[in-house]
Design a protein around this motif. Structure first.
Motif, short mmCIF file in Angstrom:
data_model
loop_
_atom_site.label_atom_id
_atom_site.label_comp_id
_atom_site.label_asym_id
_atom_site.label_seq_id
_atom_site.Cartn_x
_atom_site.Cartn_y
_atom_site.Cartn_z
N ASP A 48 0.83 -1.20 0.00
CA ASP A 48 0.00 0.00 0.00
C ASP A 48 0.87 1.26 0.00
OD1 ASP A 48 -2.72 1.31 0.44
OD2 ASP A 48 -1.62 2.06 2.16
N THR A 49 1.93 1.26 0.79
CA THR A 49 2.82 2.42 0.83
C THR A 49 3.51 2.64 -0.51
OG1 THR A 49 3.22 2.02 3.18
CG2 THR A 49 4.77 3.46 2.04
N THR A 50 3.94 1.56 -1.15
CA THR A 50 4.59 1.68 -2.46
C THR A 50 3.63 2.25 -3.49
OG1 THR A 50 6.00 -0.22 -1.93
CG2 THR A 50 5.82 0.40 -4.24
N ALA A 51 2.37 1.80 -3.48
CA ALA A 51 1.38 2.32 -4.42
C ALA A 51 1.12 3.80 -4.17
CB ALA A 51 0.07 1.52 -4.30
N ARG A 52 1.08 4.20 -2.92
CA ARG A 52 0.86 5.61 -2.60
C ARG A 52 2.05 6.46 -3.05
NH1 ARG A 52 -3.17 6.81 1.18
NH2 ARG A 52 -4.30 4.97 1.94
N VAL A 53 3.25 5.93 -2.91
CA VAL A 53 4.43 6.67 -3.36
C VAL A 53 4.37 6.90 -4.86
CG1 VAL A 53 6.93 6.51 -3.66
CG2 VAL A 53 5.91 5.98 -1.45
N VAL A 97 2.99 14.89 -8.34
CA VAL A 97 4.00 15.94 -8.29
C VAL A 97 4.51 16.26 -9.69
CG1 VAL A 97 6.35 16.46 -7.50
CG2 VAL A 97 4.69 15.49 -5.91
N GLU A 98 4.74 15.24 -10.50
CA GLU A 98 5.21 15.46 -11.86
C GLU A 98 4.19 16.23 -12.69
OE1 GLU A 98 6.09 11.59 -13.29
OE2 GLU A 98 7.98 11.41 -12.15
N ALA A 155 4.13 22.22 -3.10
CA ALA A 155 4.86 22.09 -1.84
C ALA A 155 4.16 21.09 -0.92
CB ALA A 155 4.98 23.45 -1.16
N THR A 156 2.82 21.15 -0.86
CA THR A 156 2.08 20.21 -0.02
C THR A 156 2.26 18.78 -0.51
OG1 THR A 156 0.44 21.93 0.46
CG2 THR A 156 -0.19 19.65 0.90
N ARG A 157 2.15 18.61 -1.84
CA ARG A 157 2.29 17.25 -2.40
C ARG A 157 3.70 16.72 -2.18
NH1 ARG A 157 -1.68 16.01 -6.27
NH2 ARG A 157 -3.64 16.98 -5.56
N GLU A 158 4.72 17.56 -2.31
CA GLU A 158 6.09 17.10 -2.11
C GLU A 158 6.34 16.71 -0.66
OE1 GLU A 158 8.57 19.52 -5.57
OE2 GLU A 158 8.38 20.37 -3.55
N ALA A 159 5.76 17.45 0.29
CA ALA A 159 5.90 17.08 1.70
C ALA A 159 5.25 15.73 1.99
CB ALA A 159 5.28 18.17 2.58
N ASP A 160 4.07 15.52 1.41
CA ASP A 160 3.40 14.22 1.58
C ASP A 160 4.23 13.10 0.96
OD1 ASP A 160 1.36 15.55 2.85
OD2 ASP A 160 0.06 15.64 1.08
N SER A 210 9.79 8.17 3.29
CA SER A 210 10.45 7.85 4.56
C SER A 210 9.81 6.62 5.21
CB SER A 210 10.35 9.05 5.51
OG SER A 210 10.90 8.74 6.77
N GLN A 211 8.49 6.52 5.14
CA GLN A 211 7.79 5.36 5.69
C GLN A 211 8.14 4.10 4.92
OE1 GLN A 211 3.56 5.88 5.95
NE2 GLN A 211 3.18 3.81 6.66
#
Length: 307
Positions: free
Chosen positions: A173-178, A185-186, A209-214, A220-221
């Motif tokens: 799930d984390t990989t799909a979200r990344v 972002v692109e 900026a918000t999307r890059e922070a997310d 990191s997770q």
């Protein structure tokens, strides 16, 4: 037959007109509507990607179950090659020397390609007390079983435990979200590069900026999950055996016990007497030196008075 041919020709003409009208209407779509459509399609594709990841996992599980059923028997559970399992182990070992045991633990960690992540020790300060040390080493997960067996040879194992946690679904799930956030972002960067409207650029940059922070948080997770499943901690607790203190009999009786007690009392009293004598000797000598002339003078005076 003639009427049938005429009806078929009319149908073809009407179909051609309908197609032309649809093509003309498609050319009048406004840019804002096209952009909204693209955004909706992108979100739909992202959702499909997330759902596809879950479908792939379920499909893999279904294939494994199908393979098991088709064979008619199972030789035991075997984790899939793409599984992400977080494993830990712990050992309680009794050793003769804490320092030597701790040195062996460090050596085993280095030989397995790992490192010491935490260490704490204490040496006994009282007679008969126990010394102990607790060392946590982190090794590659493939070396966990071998390293645990090697560490068990350091001394006498009194407790051994291990645990495993399946993080496959969380990692998937984390990989799909990344991936989804990376594409978002692109797209925002592409929109910023393609627009000349200053207000729109400011709005898009704030959103970027918000999307890059997310995205950074999700990456990191993801790295944390990869580290948890790629390495395994082993907690080793080392202790020494308590030293037995010889106990003396307090209520000893008999002739020998009385003789021993009397001799101890005699030597104790003699020691005290000699200590007191040694303490008063300087005062006695000083008194004799000072009082001797006075006593001689007093005796001589009494003799003269008597005569």
């Amino acid at each position: 037959m003639r009427w049938a041919a005429l009806l078929a020709a009319g149908g073809l003409v009407l179909a051609g007109c309908g197609a032309g009208g649809a093509s003309d209407s498609g050319g009048d779509v406004h840019p804002e509507q096209s952009q909204a459509t693209q955004s909706a399609q992108s979100e739909s594709e992202a959702g499909s990607a997330r759902e596809g990841g879950g479908d792939d996992s379920r499909a893999g599980a279904d294939q494994s179950a199908a393979a098991k059923d088709s064979s008619g028997k199972s030789s035991g559970y075997k984790a899939p090659t793409d599984a992400h399992i977080a494993r830990t182990a712990s050992l309680s070992i009794t050793v003769e020397d804490i320092e030597q045991g701790a040195a062996k633990v460090r050596s085993e960690a280095r030989s397995a390609g790992g490192y010491v992540s935490q260490e704490d020790s204490r040496t006994a300060t009282s007679e008969g007390g126990r010394s102990w040390a607790e060392i946590t080493v982190t090794v590659p997960v493939d070396e966990l079983d071998r390293t645990t067996n090697d560490l068990a040879e350091i001394g006498e194992v009194t407790k051994r435990a291990g645990s495993a946690e399946d993080l496959t679904s969380q990692y998937t799930d984390t990989t799909a979200r990344v991936k989804t956030k990376t594409k978002a972002v692109e797209r925002l960067r592409t929109l910023i590069d393609s627009t000349d409207d200053l207000d729109q650029i400011v709005t898009l940059e704030d959103e970027l900026a918000t999307r890059e922070a997310d995205l950074e948080s999700m990456v990191s997770q993801q790295k944390s999950l990869e580290k948890r499943t790629a390495t395994a901690p082993i907690t080793v607790s080392l202790t020494t055996e308590a030293t037995e203190v010889e106990e003396t009999e307090e209520d000893a009786t008999g002739f020998l016990a009385g003789l021993s007690g009397g001799w101890d009392a005699f030597t104790g009293a003699l020691t005290v007497g000699l200590t007191v004598l040694g303490a008063i000797t300087p005062f006695a000598v000083t008194g004799l030196v000072l009082l001797a002339p006075v006593a001689w003078w007093a005796r001589r005076r009494r003799g003269v008075s008597a005569s």
